[in-house]
Design a protein around this motif. Structure first.
Motif, PDB file in Angstrom:
ATOM      1  N   LEU A 219      -5.585   9.200   2.743  1.00 27.90           N
ATOM      2  CA  LEU A 219      -4.757   8.016   2.505  1.00 27.90           C
ATOM      3  C   LEU A 219      -4.286   7.399   3.816  1.00 27.90           C
ATOM      4  CD1 LEU A 219      -2.671   9.307  -0.528  1.00 27.90           C
ATOM      5  CD2 LEU A 219      -4.240   7.378  -0.521  1.00 27.90           C
TER       6      LEU A 219
ATOM      7  N   MET B 148      -7.867   2.103  -0.678  1.00 23.72           N
ATOM      8  CA  MET B 148      -6.730   3.014  -0.892  1.00 23.72           C
ATOM      9  C   MET B 148      -6.791   3.625  -2.289  1.00 23.72           C
ATOM     10  SD  MET B 148      -4.368   3.387   1.528  1.00 23.72           S
ATOM     11  CE  MET B 148      -2.690   3.527   0.961  1.00 23.72           C
TER      12      MET B 148
ATOM     13  N   TYR C  23      -5.039   3.702   5.283  1.00 24.55           N
ATOM     14  CA  TYR C  23      -3.853   2.874   5.490  1.00 24.55           C
ATOM     15  C   TYR C  23      -3.782   2.359   6.927  1.00 24.55           C
ATOM     16  CZ  TYR C  23       1.108   1.600   5.528  1.00 24.55           C
ATOM     17  OH  TYR C  23       2.287   0.929   5.639  1.00 24.55           O
TER      18      TYR C  23
ATOM     19  N   LEU D 106      -5.643  15.264   1.149  1.00 24.24           N
ATOM     20  CA  LEU D 106      -5.318  14.051   0.391  1.00 24.24           C
ATOM     21  C   LEU D 106      -4.523  13.073   1.255  1.00 24.24           C
ATOM     22  CD1 LEU D 106      -5.155  12.550  -2.339  1.00 24.24           C
ATOM     23  CD2 LEU D 106      -3.207  13.966  -2.928  1.00 24.24           C
TER      24      LEU D 106
ATOM     25  N   CYS E 213       4.581  10.233   6.015  1.00 20.43           N
ATOM     26  CA  CYS E 213       3.466  10.602   5.142  1.00 20.43           C
ATOM     27  C   CYS E 213       2.583  11.687   5.736  1.00 20.43           C
ATOM     28  CB  CYS E 213       2.624   9.380   4.799  1.00 20.43           C
ATOM     29  SG  CYS E 213       3.485   8.344   3.644  1.00 20.43           S
TER      30      CYS E 213
ATOM     31  N   MET F 294       1.019   3.933  -2.910  1.00 24.39           N
ATOM     32  CA  MET F 294       0.004   4.969  -3.056  1.00 24.39           C
ATOM     33  C   MET F 294       0.295   6.146  -2.133  1.00 24.39           C
ATOM     34  SD  MET F 294      -3.518   2.908  -3.546  1.00 24.39           S
ATOM     35  CE  MET F 294      -3.214   1.186  -3.414  1.00 24.39           C
ATOM     36  N   LEU F 295       0.705   5.820  -0.896  1.00 29.47           N
ATOM     37  CA  LEU F 295       1.034   6.895   0.037  1.00 29.47           C
ATOM     38  C   LEU F 295       2.137   7.768  -0.537  1.00 29.47           C
ATOM     39  CD1 LEU F 295       1.087   5.210   3.565  1.00 29.47           C
ATOM     40  CD2 LEU F 295      -0.499   6.918   2.705  1.00 29.47           C
ATOM     41  N   VAL F 296       3.092   7.130  -1.209  1.00 20.31           N
ATOM     42  CA  VAL F 296       4.270   7.869  -1.660  1.00 20.31           C
ATOM     43  C   VAL F 296       4.007   8.643  -2.945  1.00 20.31           C
ATOM     44  CG1 VAL F 296       6.640   7.624  -2.461  1.00 20.31           C
ATOM     45  CG2 VAL F 296       5.840   6.270  -0.531  1.00 20.31           C
TER      46      VAL F 296
ATOM     47  N   SER G  46      -7.172   7.525  -3.255  1.00 24.17           N
ATOM     48  CA  SER G  46      -6.238   8.244  -4.119  1.00 24.17           C
ATOM     49  C   SER G  46      -6.988   8.976  -5.221  1.00 24.17           C
ATOM     50  CB  SER G  46      -5.254   7.291  -4.792  1.00 24.17           C
ATOM     51  OG  SER G  46      -4.725   6.395  -3.876  1.00 24.17           O
TER      52      SER G  46
ATOM     53  N   GLU H  22       0.813  -1.217   0.000  1.00 28.22           N
ATOM     54  CA  GLU H  22       0.000   0.000   0.000  1.00 28.22           C
ATOM     55  C   GLU H  22       0.848   1.268   0.000  1.00 28.22           C
ATOM     56  OE1 GLU H  22      -0.532  -2.613   1.927  1.00 28.22           O
ATOM     57  OE2 GLU H  22      -2.322  -3.345   0.897  1.00 28.22           O
ATOM     58  N   ALA H  23       2.121   1.106   0.355  1.00 28.89           N
ATOM     59  CA  ALA H  23       2.965   2.286   0.506  1.00 28.89           C
ATOM     60  C   ALA H  23       3.113   3.064  -0.792  1.00 28.89           C
ATOM     61  CB  ALA H  23       4.341   1.878   1.029  1.00 28.89           C
TER      62      ALA H  23
ATOM     63  N   VAL I  42       0.975   9.252  -4.865  1.00 29.85           N
ATOM     64  CA  VAL I  42      -0.233   9.997  -5.218  1.00 29.85           C
ATOM     65  C   VAL I  42      -0.065  11.498  -4.974  1.00 29.85           C
ATOM     66  CG1 VAL I  42      -2.639  10.362  -4.561  1.00 29.85           C
ATOM     67  CG2 VAL I  42      -1.823   8.071  -4.985  1.00 29.85           C
ATOM     68  N   CYS I  43       0.587  11.828  -3.854  1.00 30.23           N
ATOM     69  CA  CYS I  43       0.709  13.237  -3.494  1.00 30.23           C
ATOM     70  C   CYS I  43       1.593  14.028  -4.449  1.00 30.23           C
ATOM     71  CB  CYS I  43       1.270  13.377  -2.083  1.00 30.23           C
ATOM     72  SG  CYS I  43       0.135  12.775  -0.854  1.00 30.23           S
TER      73      CYS I  43
ATOM     74  N   VAL J 291      -7.275  13.077  -5.565  1.00 25.00           N
ATOM     75  CA  VAL J 291      -6.697  13.823  -6.682  1.00 25.00           C
ATOM     76  C   VAL J 291      -7.783  14.571  -7.432  1.00 25.00           C
ATOM     77  CG1 VAL J 291      -5.487  13.593  -8.873  1.00 25.00           C
ATOM     78  CG2 VAL J 291      -4.713  12.304  -6.910  1.00 25.00           C
TER      79      VAL J 291
ATOM     80  N   ILE K 107       6.636   5.073   8.184  1.00 22.76           N
ATOM     81  CA  ILE K 107       5.909   5.569   7.013  1.00 22.76           C
ATOM     82  C   ILE K 107       4.766   6.499   7.429  1.00 22.76           C
ATOM     83  CG2 ILE K 107       4.183   3.736   6.764  1.00 22.76           C
ATOM     84  CD1 ILE K 107       5.144   3.833   3.702  1.00 22.76           C
TER      85      ILE K 107
END
Lengths: 379, 386
Positions: free
Chosen positions: B202, B298, B206, B198, B24, A290-292, B302, A287-288, A294-295, B306, B20
Motif C-alpha cells: 500500500l 491502491m 501511495y 500488506l 502507516c 485504504m492505508l488506514v 488492498s 487514498e488514506a 485495510v490493515c 488481503v 501518514i
C-alpha cells in the motif's frame, strides 16, 4: 424532507460514478465472497501425502499401512526401508508425514507386548497433522479391538463384542457437521466485509471531499442522513445477497430464520454505518482510507473469537474488540446462520449492537455539530 | 549514485512532512506484532468452556466428569439436566461442546450391555471444537479401557499384561519442530510478515501515486535528469530500509524473544524477509504501472494484500485448493515467503531446497523493469483523476 432525498440521490450518484467506491461498495461485496468460497471450496484436506517406513516385514504391519492408505484423508505415496529417504521427502515438502513401523512391531504383538507406531508430521499446516494423527489413531483403535479378541480365545461372539468395546461412544458434530473450513470461516468473513467496505467506501467519499477543500465535519445533519440513507439503500440488497444468497449458493450451513436474521442485521448495519460516518471525518485525503482501514481486517477477524476462541482472548484485547460492530455482528450471525439461534439466544450481541449504533450516531452527529460550531465561531 | 542519494534525501523529507507515511509504516505492523503474539501467548487455547449432561449420577459418571474437567483443553462450566438445555446453552455461545452420559451407564457397562456415551461439539468454532473433541474422545477411550480393565482383572489377567491387551498398537506422534502443537508458531510465522507486506504494498503505491497527485512527479524525475531508474531507486530505498527494520523486528521477536523453531539458521529467514519486502515493493510498482489510476492501483493492492493471507496456504493448505488457485498463488510474495519459512526455519531444509522460492522472489524484483518506459510516460503525462 426534500433536501434529505436530494442529498441521498446526490450521494448515490457519486458512489455509482466513482470507480473507487464502486470497487469497494459493490464489486468487493459481490465478488469477494465468491472468491473466498472458491479458495476453501473443498472444505477439508483429503489425501495428505505420507511416506511409510516399514522395517517390520509382517502381515500385521502391511495391514496397518493398507488401512491408513485406504482412508480418505491420507495417501501413502511411497513405502521405503530408509528413514533418510523419507526425511528428505519431508524436507522437500513432497510428503507431509512419515509413518514408521519399527522392526520389532510384529514380534512384540506376537509376544503380547505393546507395539509402537511412530508418526512424524510436518507442522507447516495444522490440518496435515490433524489428518495424519486422526487417521492413524482410528486405524490403530480398529485393529486393537480385533487383536484384543485374538488374545482371549474361547469367547462367544457376543462376549467378544462386549470385551472389545465395553462402552460405545459417538461423537456428534452439532453444527458444521462436515467440520469444513469454508462453513466455519466464510460466514465470519461475510459479516466483516460489510463493515470494512462501508468504512473504506465512506472514507473514500470523505477523502475526495477533503481533496476538493470540503470538510465532512462541517456537513449539516441532514446531509449526513442523506449519505447514510444512500449507503443503506446500497447495502440492503448487497447484505441480503451476501448473507442469504452466498451461503445458499455454496451449500454452507444455513439454519437462519429469515425474520431473526433481518432483525439482527438492522442494528449491525446501523452500527457499521455510523461508525463509518464518524471515522470518515478523520480521513485526510482520498487514498488514506485504504492505508488506514485495510490493515485492520485480519486482526478484527481474529479478535471476533471465531477462529481463536473468545474464551482465550486477553481481557484488554477483548475490550478493544468491543469497539467494533464486527465482533458482535460475526458472533451473532454465525450463531443465527450456522447454529439456528433465535433472537433471544443472541440477546447480548443484539443489545451491544444497538448500543454501538446509538453511540456512533451520537459521535457522528457530535463531530459535525462541533465542526460547525468552530466554523461559526471563527467566522 | 549521487542521484540516488539525492532522491533518497528528498524522499526522507517527504516522509517527515507527511506523517501518514511513518504512521502507516510503523503502526499497523507493530500493533499486529503486539496483538498476535499476546493473543496466542499460551500457544494453544486452554480450558475451553464445556458442559456436562450426567443422566446417570453414578460414581463412574462423577469420576468421568472430574477427570474430563482436569484435562488441558476442557473446563466444565455447567451441568445441564437435559441435552436440550445444553444445546440451548451452546447456541447462546457459552459452551463449545458437551458430554452426555446416559441413564444406567455404570450398571450397563459392568453387565456388558454396552451403553453409549455421546459428545456434541460445535464446529462453527472450528478450533475450539477440534480441541474439545481431542479431550472428549480420549476420555471415552479411557472409560472404555477402564471398564475393559476391570473385566480383564476379573478374568484373572495379570496387571502387567493389561496395557498391551487394551492397546496392542500405540501411536506415538512426533509433530516435527513444533512438538507442543503451538498455534502461535503455526500462525504468527506467516501472519506477522503478511501484515507487514500488506503495508509495504500500500505504501509503495501511495508514495508513487502522490507524486502524480500533487504534481511533483515532474520535479522528481527532473532531479534525476529524467532517468527513471535512479529516481525509483532513490525513492524506494528509504522505505526499503524502514520496512527491512520492521522485518528484522518481527524476526527478532519470533526467533529471538519467543524462541520459535529456527532449524535452518537465522540467515535464510533474515534474507527471506528482506527479499520479500523488496519483492513486494516491486510488485507495488508493477501494480501501479498496470492500472491507469492511482486509486485503482491502491484498490488492487488492498485486495491483493488481503487475499494473500488466504491464498498463501498457511491456514488452509494450498494442496486442497483448486489447481487454478495453486497456480495463482505463485503471484503472491507471501506464498514464497511461507514456503521458505516452512522449509528452512521449520524443517531445517538446506538452502538448495528453498532456492526456488528465493528465485521466485527475485523475479518479482525484476518485474518493474518491464514497465519502466510506461511508468515514466505515465508520470509525465497523466493527470491525477479522482
Amino acid at each position: 424532507m426534500k433536501t434529505l432525498f436530494n442529498y441521498c440521490q446526490y450521494e448515490l450518484r457519486r458512489i455509482l460514478h466513482d470507480e473507487g467506491t464502486l470497487i469497494f461498495m459493490l464489486l468487493v461485496p459481490l465478488g469477494y465472497p465468491i472468491l473466498y468460497t472458491f479458495i476453501y471450496t473443498d472444505e477439508v484436506v483429503r489425501q495428505v501425502p505420507a511416506v511409510a517406513v516399514n522395517l517390520s516385514d509382517s502381515s500385521m504391519g502391511r495391514e496397518f499401512l493398507r488401512q491408513v492408505d485406504a482412508s480418505p484423508d491420507v495417501d501413502i505415496i511411497l513405502e521405503t526401508g530408509s528413514m533418510d529417504e523419507a526425511k528428505k521427502m519431508l524436507r522437500a515438502q513432497e510428503a507431509y508425514g512419515i509413518i514408521y513401523l519399527p522392526g520389532d512391531f510384529n514380534k512384540r504383538l506376537q509376544r503380547g507386548e505393546q507395539a509402537h507406531v511412530s508418526l512424524f508430521c510436518d507442522m507447516s499446516g495444522l490440518l496435515y497433522y490433524k489428518a495424519l494423527a486422526v487417521t492413524c489413531t482410528d486405524v490403530s483403535l480398529k485393529m486393537n479391538g480385533n487383536i484384543r479378541l485374538q488374545m482371549m480365545p474361547g469367547l462367544t461372539v457376543r462376549q467378544e463384542e462386549v470385551t472389545s468395546l465395553p462402552v460405545k461412544y459417538e461423537s456428534i458434530a452439532a453444527f458444521n457437521p462436515q467440520t469444513g473450513f469454508a462453513s466455519f470461516l466464510i460466514p465470519a468473513v461475510l459479516v466483516l466485509i460489510i463493515q470494512q467496505t462501508l468504512l473504506l467506501g465512506t472514507g473514500l467519499l470523505a477523502g475526495t471531499d477533503r481533496d476538493r477543500g470540503l470538510f465532512p465535519y462541517r456537513e449539516s445533519t441532514v446531509r449526513m442522513w442523506g449519505k447514510g440513507l444512500a449507503c443503506l439503500l446500497l447495502y440492503l440488497p448487497t447484505s441480503a445477497y451476501m448473507l442469504i444468497v452466498v451461503p445458499h449458493l455454496f451449500h454452507l450451513p444455513q439454519l437462519a430464520h429469515a425474520s431473526t436474521l433481518a432483525l439482527f442485521m438492522v442494528p449491525y448495519l446501523l452500527a457499521c454505518l455510523f461508525l463509518a460516518l464518524t471515522m470518515e471525518v478523520f480521513i485526510p485525503n482520498r487514498e488514506a482510507s485504504m492505508l488506514v482501514f485495510v490493515c485492520t481486517s485480519v486482526p478484527l477477524l481474529f479478535l471476533s473469537g471465531i477462529s481463536w476462541p473468545g474464551s482465550d482472548i486477553p481481557m484488554g484485547w477483548k475490550l478493544f474488540s468491543y469497539l467494533y460492530p464486527s465482533t458482535f455482528g460475526i458472533n451473532g450471525f454465525v450463531r443465527i446462520n450456522t447454529m439456528g439461534a433465535s433472537l433471544a439466544d443472541v440477546q447480548t450481541e443484539f443489545i451491544a449492537l444497538w448500543i454501538q449504533a446509538i453511540t456512533y450516531y451520537t459521535t457522528a452527529w457530535g463531530v459535525r455539530k462541533y465542526g460547525n460550531y468552530l466554523l461559526h465561531r471563527s467566522a | 549514485m549521487r542521484l540516488i542519494v539525492h532522491t533518497a534525501r528528498r524522499e526522507c523529507q517527504r516522509m517527515i512532512h507527511d506523517p501518514i507515511y511513518l504512521v502507516c509504516i510503523l503502526c499497523p505492523a507493530i500493533a499486529c506484532y503486539l496483538l498476535f503474539t499476546s493473543l496466542m501467548s499460551d500457544g494453544l487455547p486452554v480450558k475451553l468452556p464445556a458442559g456436562m449432561v450426567d443422566r446417570d449420577g453414578s460414581s463412574m459418571s462423577r469420576n468421568i466428569t472430574r477427570a474430563l474437567d482436569a484435562y488441558q483443553y476442557t473446563d466444565i462450566v455447567g451441568h445441564y439436566p437435559t441435552a436440550h438445555k445444553a444445546f440451548e446453552t451452546m447456541r447462546q455461545g457459552r459452551i463449545y461442546g458437551f458430554y452426555y452420559l446416559p441413564e444406567g451407564m455404570e450398571a450397563d457397562a459392568l453387565d456388558g450391555r454396552q451403553p453409549t456415551v455421546s459428545f456434541y461439539l460445535n464446529y462453527a468454532y472450528l478450533i475450539a471444537g477440534s480441541l474439545l473433541y481431542k479431550d472428549m474422545r480420549t476420555m471415552a477411550e479411557l472409560t472404555d479401557a477402564s471398564v475393559a480393565e476391570a473385566q480383564l482383572s476379573a478374568r484373572g489377567t495379570e496387571e502387567w499384561q493389561v496395557k498391551p491387551v487394551l492397546q496392542p498398537i500405540a501411536i506415538d506422534t512426533h509433530p516435527l519442530d513444533n512438538p507442543w502443537l503451538n498455534y502461535s508458531v503455526y500462525l504468527n510465522n506467516t501472519l506477522l510478515p503478511g501484515v507487514l507486506l500488506l503495508t509495504v504494498m500500500l505504501v509503495t503505491v501511495y508514495s508513487i501515486g502522490t507524486e502524480m497527485k500533487y504534481r511533483t512527479a515532474g520535479q522528481w524525475l527532473q532531479q534525476n535528469g529524467g532517468r527513471i531508474i535512479p529516481a525509483l531507486a532513490g525513492k524506494l530505498l528509504p522505505q526499503t530500509l524502514l520496512f527491512s527494520l520492521m522485518a528484522m523486528l518481527y524476526v527478532s521477536v519470533l526467533y529471538g524473544y519467543l524462541h520459535f523453531p529456527l532449524n535452518g539458521g537465522l540467515l535464510p529467514m533474515m534474507s527471506a524477509s528482506i527479499l520479500a519486502v523488496s519483492a513486494t515493493q516491486a510488485f507495488g510498482v508493477f501494480l501501479f504501472c498496470l492500472f491507469p489510476w492511482m486509486r485503482m492501483a491502491m484498490s488492487a493492492a488492498s485486495l491483493w494484500g488481503v487475499l494473500s493471507f488466504s491464498i498463501s496456504g498457511f491456514s488452509f493448505p494450498a494442496m486442497a485448493m483448486n489447481p487454478a488457485l495453486q497456480a495463482l498463488n505463485h503471484l503472491f510474495p507471501l506464498r514464497h515467503y511461507f514456503l521458505i519459512y516452512a522449509g528452512s526455519a521449520l524443517n531445517g531444509a538446506p538452502f538448495s531446497d528453498v532456492l526456488p522460492s528465493f528465485l521466485a522472489l527475485t523475479i518479482f524484483l525484476l518485474l518493474p523493469l518491464l514497465f519502466l518506459k510506461r511508468l515514466k510516460r505515465k508520470l509525465l503525462t497523466y493527470v491525477y483523476m479522482e
